[in-house]
Write a protein that holds these residues in place. Structure first.
Motif, PDB file in Angstrom:
ATOM      1  N   LEU A   1       0.812  -1.215   0.000  1.00 49.31           N
ATOM      2  CA  LEU A   1       0.000   0.000   0.000  1.00 49.31           C
ATOM      3  C   LEU A   1       0.851   1.272   0.000  1.00 49.31           C
ATOM      4  N   ILE A   2       2.033   1.226   0.565  1.00 53.07           N
ATOM      5  CA  ILE A   2       2.866   2.429   0.700  1.00 53.07           C
ATOM      6  C   ILE A   2       3.187   3.070  -0.652  1.00 53.07           C
ATOM      7  N   PRO A   3       3.681   2.326  -1.652  1.00 52.86           N
ATOM      8  CA  PRO A   3       3.981   2.990  -2.939  1.00 52.86           C
ATOM      9  C   PRO A   3       2.743   3.567  -3.616  1.00 52.86           C
ATOM     10  N   ILE A   4       1.616   2.869  -3.505  1.00 56.67           N
ATOM     11  CA  ILE A   4       0.384   3.374  -4.110  1.00 56.67           C
ATOM     12  C   ILE A   4      -0.066   4.637  -3.382  1.00 56.67           C
ATOM     13  N   ARG A   5       0.024   4.619  -2.054  1.00 56.86           N
ATOM     14  CA  ARG A   5      -0.354   5.794  -1.264  1.00 56.86           C
ATOM     15  C   ARG A   5       0.536   6.988  -1.621  1.00 56.86           C
ATOM     16  N   ASN A   6       1.842   6.754  -1.745  1.00 57.45           N
ATOM     17  CA  ASN A   6       2.763   7.841  -2.114  1.00 57.45           C
ATOM     18  C   ASN A   6       2.443   8.398  -3.497  1.00 57.45           C
ATOM     19  N   LEU A   7       2.101   7.524  -4.413  1.00 56.28           N
ATOM     20  CA  LEU A   7       1.757   7.964  -5.759  1.00 56.28           C
ATOM     21  C   LEU A   7       0.451   8.762  -5.765  1.00 56.28           C
ATOM     22  N   LEU A   8      -0.539   8.282  -5.028  1.00 53.07           N
ATOM     23  CA  LEU A   8      -1.826   8.974  -4.985  1.00 53.07           C
ATOM     24  C   LEU A   8      -1.736  10.321  -4.281  1.00 53.07           C
ATOM     25  N   TYR A   9      -0.880  10.429  -3.276  1.00 54.80           N
ATOM     26  CA  TYR A   9      -0.776  11.684  -2.528  1.00 54.80           C
ATOM     27  C   TYR A   9      -0.099  12.793  -3.332  1.00 54.80           C
ATOM     28  N   LYS A  10       0.426  12.455  -4.484  1.00 54.70           N
ATOM     29  CA  LYS A  10       0.972  13.491  -5.365  1.00 54.70           C
ATOM     30  C   LYS A  10      -0.150  14.264  -6.053  1.00 54.70           C
ATOM     31  N   ILE A  11      -1.347  13.703  -6.044  1.00 54.27           N
ATOM     32  CA  ILE A  11      -2.525  14.382  -6.600  1.00 54.27           C
ATOM     33  C   ILE A  11      -3.142  15.206  -5.470  1.00 54.27           C
ATOM     34  N   SER A  12      -3.251  16.495  -5.677  1.00 57.30           N
ATOM     35  CA  SER A  12      -3.593  17.402  -4.573  1.00 57.30           C
ATOM     36  C   SER A  12      -4.954  17.124  -3.941  1.00 57.30           C
ATOM     37  N   TRP A  13      -5.987  16.853  -4.709  1.00 51.35           N
ATOM     38  CA  TRP A  13      -7.308  16.674  -4.110  1.00 51.35           C
ATOM     39  C   TRP A  13      -7.414  15.367  -3.344  1.00 51.35           C
ATOM     40  N   ILE A  14      -6.549  14.395  -3.630  1.00 54.95           N
ATOM     41  CA  ILE A  14      -6.582  13.129  -2.892  1.00 54.95           C
ATOM     42  C   ILE A  14      -5.969  13.295  -1.497  1.00 54.95           C
ATOM     43  N   ARG A  15      -5.018  14.214  -1.359  1.00 51.72           N
ATOM     44  CA  ARG A  15      -4.408  14.450  -0.047  1.00 51.72           C
ATOM     45  C   ARG A  15      -5.436  14.840   1.001  1.00 51.72           C
ATOM     46  N   ASN A  16      -6.466  15.582   0.603  1.00 59.64           N
ATOM     47  CA  ASN A  16      -7.491  16.041   1.537  1.00 59.64           C
ATOM     48  C   ASN A  16      -8.715  15.122   1.581  1.00 59.64           C
ATOM     49  N   PHE A  17      -8.685  14.041   0.840  1.00 59.04           N
ATOM     50  CA  PHE A  17      -9.809  13.110   0.804  1.00 59.04           C
ATOM     51  C   PHE A  17      -9.849  12.328   2.114  1.00 59.04           C
ATOM     52  N   PRO A  18     -11.018  12.158   2.716  1.00 58.12           N
ATOM     53  CA  PRO A  18     -11.085  11.533   4.046  1.00 58.12           C
ATOM     54  C   PRO A  18     -10.823  10.030   4.075  1.00 58.12           C
ATOM     55  N   LEU A  19     -10.860   9.368   2.938  1.00 60.79           N
ATOM     56  CA  LEU A  19     -10.630   7.925   2.886  1.00 60.79           C
ATOM     57  C   LEU A  19      -9.276   7.625   2.257  1.00 60.79           C
ATOM     58  N   ASP A  20      -8.700   6.493   2.657  1.00 61.63           N
ATOM     59  CA  ASP A  20      -7.445   6.046   2.068  1.00 61.63           C
ATOM     60  C   ASP A  20      -7.756   5.286   0.784  1.00 61.63           C
ATOM     61  N   LEU A  21      -7.594   5.949  -0.344  1.00 64.14           N
ATOM     62  CA  LEU A  21      -7.926   5.338  -1.628  1.00 64.14           C
ATOM     63  C   LEU A  21      -6.899   4.311  -2.089  1.00 64.14           C
ATOM     64  N   SER A  22      -5.723   4.299  -1.485  1.00 62.38           N
ATOM     65  CA  SER A  22      -4.702   3.338  -1.893  1.00 62.38           C
ATOM     66  C   SER A  22      -5.182   1.905  -1.670  1.00 62.38           C
ATOM     67  N   PHE A  23      -5.959   1.691  -0.622  1.00 65.33           N
ATOM     68  CA  PHE A  23      -6.512   0.372  -0.345  1.00 65.33           C
ATOM     69  C   PHE A  23      -7.418  -0.078  -1.487  1.00 65.33           C
ATOM     70  N   LEU A  24      -8.300   0.818  -1.911  1.00 66.63           N
ATOM     71  CA  LEU A  24      -9.228   0.502  -2.997  1.00 66.63           C
ATOM     72  C   LEU A  24      -8.482   0.292  -4.317  1.00 66.63           C
ATOM     73  N   VAL A  25      -7.497   1.129  -4.591  1.00 66.48           N
ATOM     74  CA  VAL A  25      -6.724   1.010  -5.831  1.00 66.48           C
ATOM     75  C   VAL A  25      -5.985  -0.327  -5.869  1.00 66.48           C
ATOM     76  N   LEU A  26      -5.349  -0.702  -4.753  1.00 70.33           N
ATOM     77  CA  LEU A  26      -4.642  -1.985  -4.713  1.00 70.33           C
ATOM     78  C   LEU A  26      -5.606  -3.144  -4.903  1.00 70.33           C
ATOM     79  N   TYR A  27      -6.758  -3.092  -4.276  1.00 74.48           N
ATOM     80  CA  TYR A  27      -7.732  -4.169  -4.407  1.00 74.48           C
ATOM     81  C   TYR A  27      -8.200  -4.303  -5.862  1.00 74.48           C
ATOM     82  N   ILE A  28      -8.447  -3.184  -6.515  1.00 72.91           N
ATOM     83  CA  ILE A  28      -8.866  -3.213  -7.925  1.00 72.91           C
ATOM     84  C   ILE A  28      -7.737  -3.739  -8.813  1.00 72.91           C
ATOM     85  N   LEU A  29      -6.510  -3.301  -8.566  1.00 77.04           N
ATOM     86  CA  LEU A  29      -5.375  -3.802  -9.345  1.00 77.04           C
ATOM     87  C   LEU A  29      -5.213  -5.316  -9.186  1.00 77.04           C
TER      88      LEU A  29
END
Length: 90
Positions: free
Chosen positions: A50-78
């Motif tokens: 999850l760490i690399p996906i989270r780091n990649l997603l946090y480079k997108i500004s609106w995701i940084r302020n999103f209340p949910l951790d989308l890296s979990f969902l992205v990894l599950y979909i991948l």
């Protein structure tokens, strides 16, 4: 034959990892469970991918302020996509 066996093994490992991710998600909603060794073990297994996906997603500004951790969902979909592709070779 060896490709079919390898695809089956990878598919099985991905399915097991997805089940562990679901267990982590459920346990994270139950406060008393979060402080157990079991949850620590589940967290230790699922956090490294999850760490690399989270780091990649946090480079997108609106995701940084999103209340949910989308890296979990992205990894599950991948993982679902990869396991779907593996079924072609099984």
């Amino acid at each position: 034959m060896i490709i079919k066996y390898t695809a089956w093994v990878l598919y099985s490992l991905i399915s097991a990892f997805q089940m562990i991710m679901v267990i982590r998600a459920i346990c994270s909603w139950i406060p008393p469970v979060r402080d157990t060794r079991f949850f620590g073990f589940i967290h230790m297994i699922t956090e490294p991918p999850l760490i690399p996906i989270r780091n990649l997603l946090y480079k997108i500004s609106w995701i940084r302020n999103f209340p949910l951790d989308l890296s979990f969902l992205v990894l599950y979909i991948l993982l679902n996509v990869v396991s779907g592709l593996l079924t072609i070779y099984m």
